[in-house]
Motif scaffolding. Structure first.
Motif, PDB file in Angstrom:
ATOM      1  N   SER A 139     -16.644   0.467  35.825  1.00 22.45           N
ATOM      2  CA  SER A 139     -17.754  -0.433  34.916  1.00 22.45           C
ATOM      3  C   SER A 139     -19.126   0.115  34.894  1.00 22.45           C
ATOM      4  CB  SER A 139     -17.538  -2.147  35.218  1.00 22.45           C
ATOM      5  OG  SER A 139     -17.772  -2.098  36.584  1.00 22.45           O
ATOM      6  N   GLY A 140     -19.392   0.697  36.285  1.00 14.14           N
ATOM      7  CA  GLY A 140     -20.899   0.956  36.404  1.00 14.14           C
ATOM      8  C   GLY A 140     -21.018   2.486  35.581  1.00 14.14           C
ATOM      9  N   LEU A 141     -20.139   2.953  34.999  1.00 12.31           N
ATOM     10  CA  LEU A 141     -20.233   4.310  34.251  1.00 12.31           C
ATOM     11  C   LEU A 141     -20.664   3.901  32.660  1.00 12.31           C
ATOM     12  CD1 LEU A 141     -17.153   6.190  35.230  1.00 12.31           C
ATOM     13  CD2 LEU A 141     -19.807   6.398  36.211  1.00 12.31           C
ATOM     14  N   ALA A 142     -20.877   2.832  32.397  1.00  9.22           N
ATOM     15  CA  ALA A 142     -21.432   2.398  31.087  1.00  9.22           C
ATOM     16  C   ALA A 142     -22.984   3.158  30.910  1.00  9.22           C
ATOM     17  CB  ALA A 142     -21.598   0.785  31.005  1.00  9.22           C
ATOM     18  N   PRO A 143     -23.131   3.969  29.629  1.00  7.34           N
ATOM     19  CA  PRO A 143     -24.435   4.614  29.639  1.00  7.34           C
ATOM     20  C   PRO A 143     -25.659   3.855  29.398  1.00  7.34           C
ATOM     21  CG  PRO A 143     -22.763   4.907  27.543  1.00  7.34           C
ATOM     22  CD  PRO A 143     -22.150   4.064  28.732  1.00  7.34           C
ATOM     23  N   GLN A 144     -25.421   2.413  29.010  1.00  3.54           N
ATOM     24  CA  GLN A 144     -26.603   1.518  29.152  1.00  3.54           C
ATOM     25  C   GLN A 144     -26.032   0.137  29.799  1.00  3.54           C
ATOM     26  OE1 GLN A 144     -29.378   2.234  27.219  1.00  3.54           O
ATOM     27  NE2 GLN A 144     -28.667   4.119  27.114  1.00  3.54           N
ATOM     28  N   ALA A 145     -26.974  -0.405  30.511  1.00  3.75           N
ATOM     29  CA  ALA A 145     -26.849  -1.701  31.026  1.00  3.75           C
ATOM     30  C   ALA A 145     -25.576  -1.795  31.968  1.00  3.75           C
ATOM     31  CB  ALA A 145     -26.691  -2.845  30.177  1.00  3.75           C
ATOM     32  N   PRO A 146     -25.333  -0.632  32.954  1.00  2.00           N
ATOM     33  CA  PRO A 146     -24.305  -0.513  33.908  1.00  2.00           C
ATOM     34  C   PRO A 146     -24.108  -1.802  34.967  1.00  2.00           C
ATOM     35  CG  PRO A 146     -25.909   0.952  34.414  1.00  2.00           C
ATOM     36  CD  PRO A 146     -26.382   0.402  33.237  1.00  2.00           C
ATOM     37  N   THR A 167     -25.159  -5.026  34.014  1.00  2.00           N
ATOM     38  CA  THR A 167     -24.129  -5.917  33.169  1.00  2.00           C
ATOM     39  C   THR A 167     -22.699  -5.856  33.027  1.00  2.00           C
ATOM     40  OG1 THR A 167     -26.389  -6.488  31.847  1.00  2.00           O
ATOM     41  CG2 THR A 167     -24.496  -7.205  30.753  1.00  2.00           C
ATOM     42  N   PHE A 168     -22.455  -4.469  32.915  1.00  2.77           N
ATOM     43  CA  PHE A 168     -20.995  -4.269  33.011  1.00  2.77           C
ATOM     44  C   PHE A 168     -20.413  -4.534  33.984  1.00  2.77           C
ATOM     45  CE2 PHE A 168     -22.299  -2.337  28.563  1.00  2.77           C
ATOM     46  CZ  PHE A 168     -21.109  -2.548  27.764  1.00  2.77           C
ATOM     47  N   GLY A 169     -21.074  -4.135  34.974  1.00  2.00           N
ATOM     48  CA  GLY A 169     -20.457  -4.459  36.275  1.00  2.00           C
ATOM     49  C   GLY A 169     -20.142  -5.859  36.472  1.00  2.00           C
ATOM     50  N   THR A 170     -21.037  -6.461  36.280  1.00  2.00           N
ATOM     51  CA  THR A 170     -21.124  -8.152  36.339  1.00  2.00           C
ATOM     52  C   THR A 170     -19.949  -8.689  35.478  1.00  2.00           C
ATOM     53  OG1 THR A 170     -23.251  -8.193  36.973  1.00  2.00           O
ATOM     54  CG2 THR A 170     -22.190 -10.294  36.329  1.00  2.00           C
ATOM     55  N   LEU A 171     -19.971  -8.164  34.202  1.00  2.00           N
ATOM     56  CA  LEU A 171     -18.539  -8.528  33.333  1.00  2.00           C
ATOM     57  C   LEU A 171     -17.188  -8.103  33.921  1.00  2.00           C
ATOM     58  CD1 LEU A 171     -19.849  -7.544  29.692  1.00  2.00           C
ATOM     59  CD2 LEU A 171     -19.292  -9.857  30.713  1.00  2.00           C
ATOM     60  N   ALA A 172     -17.220  -7.108  34.578  1.00  2.00           N
ATOM     61  CA  ALA A 172     -15.878  -6.510  35.185  1.00  2.00           C
ATOM     62  C   ALA A 172     -15.694  -7.439  36.497  1.00  2.00           C
ATOM     63  CB  ALA A 172     -16.097  -5.123  35.678  1.00  2.00           C
ATOM     64  N   ALA A 173     -16.682  -8.007  36.950  1.00  2.00           N
ATOM     65  CA  ALA A 173     -16.480  -8.913  38.202  1.00  2.00           C
ATOM     66  C   ALA A 173     -15.784 -10.425  37.992  1.00  2.00           C
ATOM     67  CB  ALA A 173     -17.511  -9.246  38.926  1.00  2.00           C
ATOM     68  N   VAL A 174     -16.059 -10.700  36.239  1.00  2.00           N
ATOM     69  CA  VAL A 174     -15.438 -11.960  36.158  1.00  2.00           C
ATOM     70  C   VAL A 174     -14.182 -12.339  36.184  1.00  2.00           C
ATOM     71  CG1 VAL A 174     -15.396 -13.403  33.998  1.00  2.00           C
ATOM     72  CG2 VAL A 174     -17.501 -12.333  34.424  1.00  2.00           C
ATOM     73  N   PRO A 175     -13.268 -11.378  35.566  1.00  2.00           N
ATOM     74  CA  PRO A 175     -11.679 -11.384  35.776  1.00  2.00           C
ATOM     75  C   PRO A 175     -11.417 -11.513  37.246  1.00  2.00           C
ATOM     76  CG  PRO A 175     -12.168  -9.564  34.575  1.00  2.00           C
ATOM     77  CD  PRO A 175     -13.313 -10.058  34.754  1.00  2.00           C
ATOM     78  N   GLY A 190     -26.723  11.449  46.265  1.00  4.49           N
ATOM     79  CA  GLY A 190     -28.096  11.958  46.427  1.00  4.49           C
ATOM     80  C   GLY A 190     -29.097  10.978  45.837  1.00  4.49           C
ATOM     81  N   VAL A 191     -28.480   9.874  45.601  1.00  6.54           N
ATOM     82  CA  VAL A 191     -29.706   8.852  44.987  1.00  6.54           C
ATOM     83  C   VAL A 191     -29.404   7.525  45.463  1.00  6.54           C
ATOM     84  CG1 VAL A 191     -30.414   7.870  42.725  1.00  6.54           C
ATOM     85  CG2 VAL A 191     -29.374  10.199  42.718  1.00  6.54           C
ATOM     86  N   HIS A 192     -30.320   6.891  45.899  1.00  5.47           N
ATOM     87  CA  HIS A 192     -30.406   5.472  46.515  1.00  5.47           C
ATOM     88  C   HIS A 192     -30.424   4.663  45.425  1.00  5.47           C
ATOM     89  CE1 HIS A 192     -30.997   1.900  48.613  1.00  5.47           C
ATOM     90  NE2 HIS A 192     -32.089   1.625  48.056  1.00  5.47           N
ATOM     91  N   ASP A 193     -29.354   4.033  45.454  1.00  2.24           N
ATOM     92  CA  ASP A 193     -29.103   2.565  44.720  1.00  2.24           C
ATOM     93  C   ASP A 193     -28.979   3.437  43.090  1.00  2.24           C
ATOM     94  OD1 ASP A 193     -28.579   0.209  43.566  1.00  2.24           O
ATOM     95  OD2 ASP A 193     -30.612  -0.540  44.017  1.00  2.24           O
ATOM     96  N   HIS A 194     -28.112   4.173  42.977  1.00  7.17           N
ATOM     97  CA  HIS A 194     -28.055   5.056  41.387  1.00  7.17           C
ATOM     98  C   HIS A 194     -27.280   3.759  40.451  1.00  7.17           C
ATOM     99  CE1 HIS A 194     -26.127   7.254  38.208  1.00  7.17           C
ATOM    100  NE2 HIS A 194     -26.741   8.176  38.520  1.00  7.17           N
ATOM    101  N   LYS A 195     -27.879   3.538  39.455  1.00  6.20           N
ATOM    102  CA  LYS A 195     -27.374   2.751  38.413  1.00  6.20           C
ATOM    103  C   LYS A 195     -25.899   2.480  38.055  1.00  6.20           C
ATOM    104  CE  LYS A 195     -28.181   5.691  34.333  1.00  6.20           C
ATOM    105  NZ  LYS A 195     -28.779   5.961  33.172  1.00  6.20           N
ATOM    106  N   ALA A 196     -25.234   3.590  38.439  1.00  8.48           N
ATOM    107  CA  ALA A 196     -23.662   3.387  38.456  1.00  8.48           C
ATOM    108  C   ALA A 196     -23.047   2.608  39.393  1.00  8.48           C
ATOM    109  CB  ALA A 196     -23.016   4.703  38.348  1.00  8.48           C
ATOM    110  N   ILE A 197     -23.758   2.501  40.584  1.00 11.73           N
ATOM    111  CA  ILE A 197     -23.195   1.811  41.831  1.00 11.73           C
ATOM    112  C   ILE A 197     -23.493   0.155  41.358  1.00 11.73           C
ATOM    113  CG2 ILE A 197     -23.552   1.216  44.395  1.00 11.73           C
ATOM    114  CD1 ILE A 197     -24.486   4.131  44.513  1.00 11.73           C
TER     115      ILE A 197
END
Length: 174
Positions: free
Chosen positions: A27-34, A36-44, A80-87
């Motif tokens: 879900s964090g691989l969404a190119p925009q708003a990862p 938000t998509f991560g949070t949506l994936a947490a709902v189910p 190699g990135v602290h707190d990458h948006k995909a995480i």
């Protein structure tokens, strides 16, 4: 070994279960708003967790938080990135913390589907509000605390703030 062909995802291996969990099972691989998509994936997954008793739910929150420190640390180092948006594991845990008051208000539901959907939506909105705007001390934690703990702690606090807000809304208007 599965690798992705996006330049910003160097070092991420989907075949690594730690990386896969850290990016919210994709879900964090969404190119925009990862986030938000991560949070949506947490709902189910919340619906599944909501079938547990309060004590078990709290244990799961603790275990997923502790595991998240490790998932996020390992994955951010590999990338190699602290707190990458995909995480986005931190969004999963933050949302589940947000939703704790729902279990307090509906302790005897026969099924997690008995939980009114409005609380799922309000919890989502509140968590995203605190996670995106990062009022103090969330912003301070986000900037000053490093490593896997740093990636997780601002979302844990955002989840606590959102849980307080959700509890108040449920108590006074629910």
């Amino acid at each position: 070994m599965i690798m992705l062909n996006r330049d910003d995802l160097n070092g991420l291996k989907l075949s690594n279960p730690i990386h896969l969990a850290a990016i919210g099972f994709g879900s964090g691989l969404a190119p925009q708003a990862p986030g938000t998509f991560g949070t949506l994936a947490a709902v189910p997954l919340f619906y599944l967790l909501a079938m547990l008793n309060i004590e078990s739910y709290l244990v799961i929150l603790i275990v997923t938080s502790l595991a998240g420190f490790w998932f996020c640390e390992v994955t951010s180092r590999a990338m190699g990135v602290h707190d990458h948006k995909a995480i986005v594991w931190d969004e999963f845990v933050g949302y589940w913390i947000t939703m704790f008051p729902v279990l307090l208000m509906y302790p005897d539901v026969n099924s997690s589907l008995d939980i009114p959907f409005v609380w799922i939506v309000i919890g989502f909105i509140l968590f995203r509000f605190f996670d995106v705007l990062k009022p103090y001390p969330i912003s301070w934690l986000d900037k000053k605390v490093a490593g896997g703990f740093g990636i997780m702690i601002d979302d844990i606090v955002a989840g606590i703030f959102a849980a307080i807000g959700l509890f108040l809304i449920m108590h006074y208007w629910g």
